[in-house]
Design a protein around this motif. Structure first.
Motif, PDB file in Angstrom:
ATOM      1  N   SER A   5      70.813  83.135  47.876  1.00  0.00           N
ATOM      2  CA  SER A   5      70.616  82.290  46.692  1.00  0.00           C
ATOM      3  C   SER A   5      71.507  81.040  46.749  1.00  0.00           C
ATOM      4  O   SER A   5      71.170  79.994  46.191  1.00  0.00           O
ATOM      5  CB  SER A   5      70.850  83.082  45.404  1.00  0.00           C
ATOM      6  OG  SER A   5      72.022  83.816  45.493  1.00  0.00           O
ATOM      7  N   GLY A   6      72.640  81.142  47.469  1.00  0.00           N
ATOM      8  CA  GLY A   6      73.521  79.975  47.615  1.00  0.00           C
ATOM      9  C   GLY A   6      72.867  78.828  48.362  1.00  0.00           C
ATOM     10  O   GLY A   6      73.280  77.663  48.216  1.00  0.00           O
ATOM     11  N   THR A   7      71.829  79.104  49.140  1.00  0.00           N
ATOM     12  CA  THR A   7      71.183  78.031  49.908  1.00  0.00           C
ATOM     13  C   THR A   7      70.490  77.031  48.975  1.00  0.00           C
ATOM     14  O   THR A   7      70.251  75.891  49.359  1.00  0.00           O
ATOM     15  CB  THR A   7      70.158  78.600  50.914  1.00  0.00           C
ATOM     16  OG1 THR A   7      69.122  79.291  50.194  1.00  0.00           O
ATOM     17  CG2 THR A   7      70.810  79.554  51.892  1.00  0.00           C
ATOM     18  N   ALA A   8      70.152  77.483  47.755  1.00  0.00           N
ATOM     19  CA  ALA A   8      69.518  76.566  46.800  1.00  0.00           C
ATOM     20  C   ALA A   8      70.444  75.379  46.509  1.00  0.00           C
ATOM     21  O   ALA A   8      69.990  74.248  46.304  1.00  0.00           O
ATOM     22  CB  ALA A   8      69.184  77.315  45.506  1.00  0.00           C
ATOM     23  N   GLU A 104      57.752  78.800  38.327  1.00  0.00           N
ATOM     24  CA  GLU A 104      58.804  78.779  39.353  1.00  0.00           C
ATOM     25  C   GLU A 104      59.364  80.194  39.475  1.00  0.00           C
ATOM     26  O   GLU A 104      59.792  80.770  38.479  1.00  0.00           O
ATOM     27  CB  GLU A 104      59.937  77.844  38.938  1.00  0.00           C
ATOM     28  CG  GLU A 104      59.531  76.394  38.830  1.00  0.00           C
ATOM     29  CD  GLU A 104      60.732  75.513  38.441  1.00  0.00           C
ATOM     30  OE1 GLU A 104      61.846  76.045  38.264  1.00  0.00           O
ATOM     31  OE2 GLU A 104      60.523  74.303  38.316  1.00  0.00           O
ATOM     32  N   VAL A 105      59.372  80.716  40.698  1.00  0.00           N
ATOM     33  CA  VAL A 105      59.892  82.067  40.915  1.00  0.00           C
ATOM     34  C   VAL A 105      61.118  81.979  41.820  1.00  0.00           C
ATOM     35  O   VAL A 105      61.092  81.276  42.841  1.00  0.00           O
ATOM     36  CB  VAL A 105      58.832  82.969  41.597  1.00  0.00           C
ATOM     37  CG1 VAL A 105      59.352  84.400  41.709  1.00  0.00           C
ATOM     38  CG2 VAL A 105      57.506  82.929  40.846  1.00  0.00           C
ATOM     39  N   ASP A 106      62.176  82.664  41.453  1.00  0.00           N
ATOM     40  CA  ASP A 106      63.345  82.782  42.337  1.00  0.00           C
ATOM     41  C   ASP A 106      64.146  84.003  41.891  1.00  0.00           C
ATOM     42  O   ASP A 106      63.822  84.639  40.882  1.00  0.00           O
ATOM     43  CB  ASP A 106      64.212  81.511  42.330  1.00  0.00           C
ATOM     44  CG  ASP A 106      64.985  81.341  43.650  1.00  0.00           C
ATOM     45  OD1 ASP A 106      65.817  82.216  43.982  1.00  0.00           O
ATOM     46  OD2 ASP A 106      64.766  80.339  44.344  1.00  0.00           O
ATOM     47  N   LEU A 107      65.183  84.318  42.644  1.00  0.00           N
ATOM     48  CA  LEU A 107      66.010  85.490  42.341  1.00  0.00           C
ATOM     49  C   LEU A 107      66.675  85.333  40.972  1.00  0.00           C
ATOM     50  O   LEU A 107      66.982  84.202  40.550  1.00  0.00           O
ATOM     51  CB  LEU A 107      67.074  85.665  43.428  1.00  0.00           C
ATOM     52  CG  LEU A 107      66.509  86.045  44.812  1.00  0.00           C
ATOM     53  CD1 LEU A 107      67.581  85.891  45.885  1.00  0.00           C
ATOM     54  CD2 LEU A 107      65.967  87.469  44.792  1.00  0.00           C
ATOM     55  N   PRO A 108      66.935  86.440  40.274  1.00  0.00           N
ATOM     56  CA  PRO A 108      67.501  86.357  38.917  1.00  0.00           C
ATOM     57  C   PRO A 108      68.777  85.525  38.836  1.00  0.00           C
ATOM     58  O   PRO A 108      68.969  84.775  37.879  1.00  0.00           O
ATOM     59  CB  PRO A 108      67.775  87.820  38.569  1.00  0.00           C
ATOM     60  CG  PRO A 108      66.799  88.589  39.390  1.00  0.00           C
ATOM     61  CD  PRO A 108      66.584  87.819  40.660  1.00  0.00           C
TER      62      PRO A 108
END
Ligand code: SAM
Length: 291
Positions: A5-8, A104-108
């Motif tokens: 998730s840090g790559t965002a 938009e979908v991404d990790l919580p």
């Protein structure tokens, strides 16, 4: 945010850096605002030391911006789904046809950071209806998407940017199959992937090891994206970043023709859902009719 998730955040660095350039390929003011809030020291560095190291990401962003601009105004296409959206702000910075919904979908953990930030900083007038969905794309995301109002009976514009190489080959293939299953006729899909030779490039060895140790391993690739997608129900047009006219103005590694083996490659893909084969449709209809 740790792990994948840090790559965002890294993509936000790239989009902020591009926005600061006079010859920018796009403007993402929310990327600047996000850095101002979360990593002001990075923003200062970007202002003081403009660097071409984000050029490939800028070209990639512009490529997918253009895809969305072309694909979404087509009649009937009023659903856009951005998978692994990270801190993507296209819902705010692109012009959308009236009545468009952007999912938009991404990790919580990403959604939990992004939503309060947008509540504070995003412009009040919204060019589209935007729905954020916290979900793991290797698990139950499809049910959550449908539960949030997505209609699989209507054509969809899909985007999967900066994700697939973080999944295993099997997970990436499952994801594309799930997208296909949710795609009505006339749906369209854009994605980014890499080829398996990427994992053999000696100059990437240390970086790939660090990515793995940081919990964000790159682990998949496809040698022939047209063939791969065809088998999964999509007709694909594939480019590499250096094929694009906008790349000529930027520091983007030039790749030799695809017939040259052993070259690390990034695939930028736009695909259309293939119509169901008429013969199978006829067989299904016949089976239904005979019940
Ligand atoms: N697509 C965005 C962009 O270009 O700005 C973000 C790209 S960032 C390199 C990768 C994103 O994939 C991160 O936001 C990360 O949280 C998301 N991601 C990785 N694995 C995921 C998974 N299993 N489910 C949902 N999101 C995932």
């Amino acid at each position: 945010m740790l792990g994948v998730s840090g790559t965002a955040r890294w993509i936000t660095h790239a989009r902020a850096a591009e926005t600061l350039r006079a010859d920018r390929l796009f403007a993402d003011p929310l990327a600047i605002a996000l850095l101002e809030r979360m990593e002001p020291e990075v923003l200062t560095q970007l202002r003081e030391n403009p660097t071409p190291r984000f050029d490939v990401l800028a070209v990639r962003t512009r490529f997918f911006d253009e895809y969305l601009r072309r694909a979404s105004p087509q009649p009937g296409r009023r659903q856009v789904v951005i998978l692994a959206a990270g801190f993507d702000t296209r819902a705010f910075r692109l012009d959308w046809p009236p009545d468009t919904t952007v999912y938009e979908v991404d990790l919580p953990e990403v959604v939990a950071l992004k939503e309060p930030f947008l509540a504070e900083h995003a412009p009040p007038e919204r060019p589209c209806h935007r729905v954020a969905i916290p979900a793991d794309l290797t698990r139950d995301w499809a049910d959550r998407l449908c539960g949030a109002g997505f209609d699989p009976g209507r054509p969809t514009v899909w985007l999967v940017e900066g994700l697939l190489y973080y999944l295993t080959d099997a997970e990436a293939e499952t994801l594309i199959r799930q997208i296909h299953a949710l795609s009505a006729a006339d749906s369209t899909l854009a994605l980014e992937h890499v080829n398996p030779d990427t994992y053999r490039a000696p100059w990437l060895k240390d970086w790939l090891r660090e990515m793995g140790e940081g919990g964000r391993p790159w682990q998949s690739g496809v040698a022939d994206p047209e063939e791969w997608l065809c088998a999964l129900g999509w007709d694909a047009r594939v480019r590499e970043p250096s094929d694009l006219a906008i790349a000529r103005r930027r520091w983007v590694p030039r790749t030799p023709p695809r017939t040259v083996p052993g070259v690390m490659r990034t695939w930028l893909v736009v695909a259309g859902r293939r119509p169901a084969p008429a013969a199978r449709e006829t067989a299904t209809t016949t089976r239904k009719e005979s019940r």
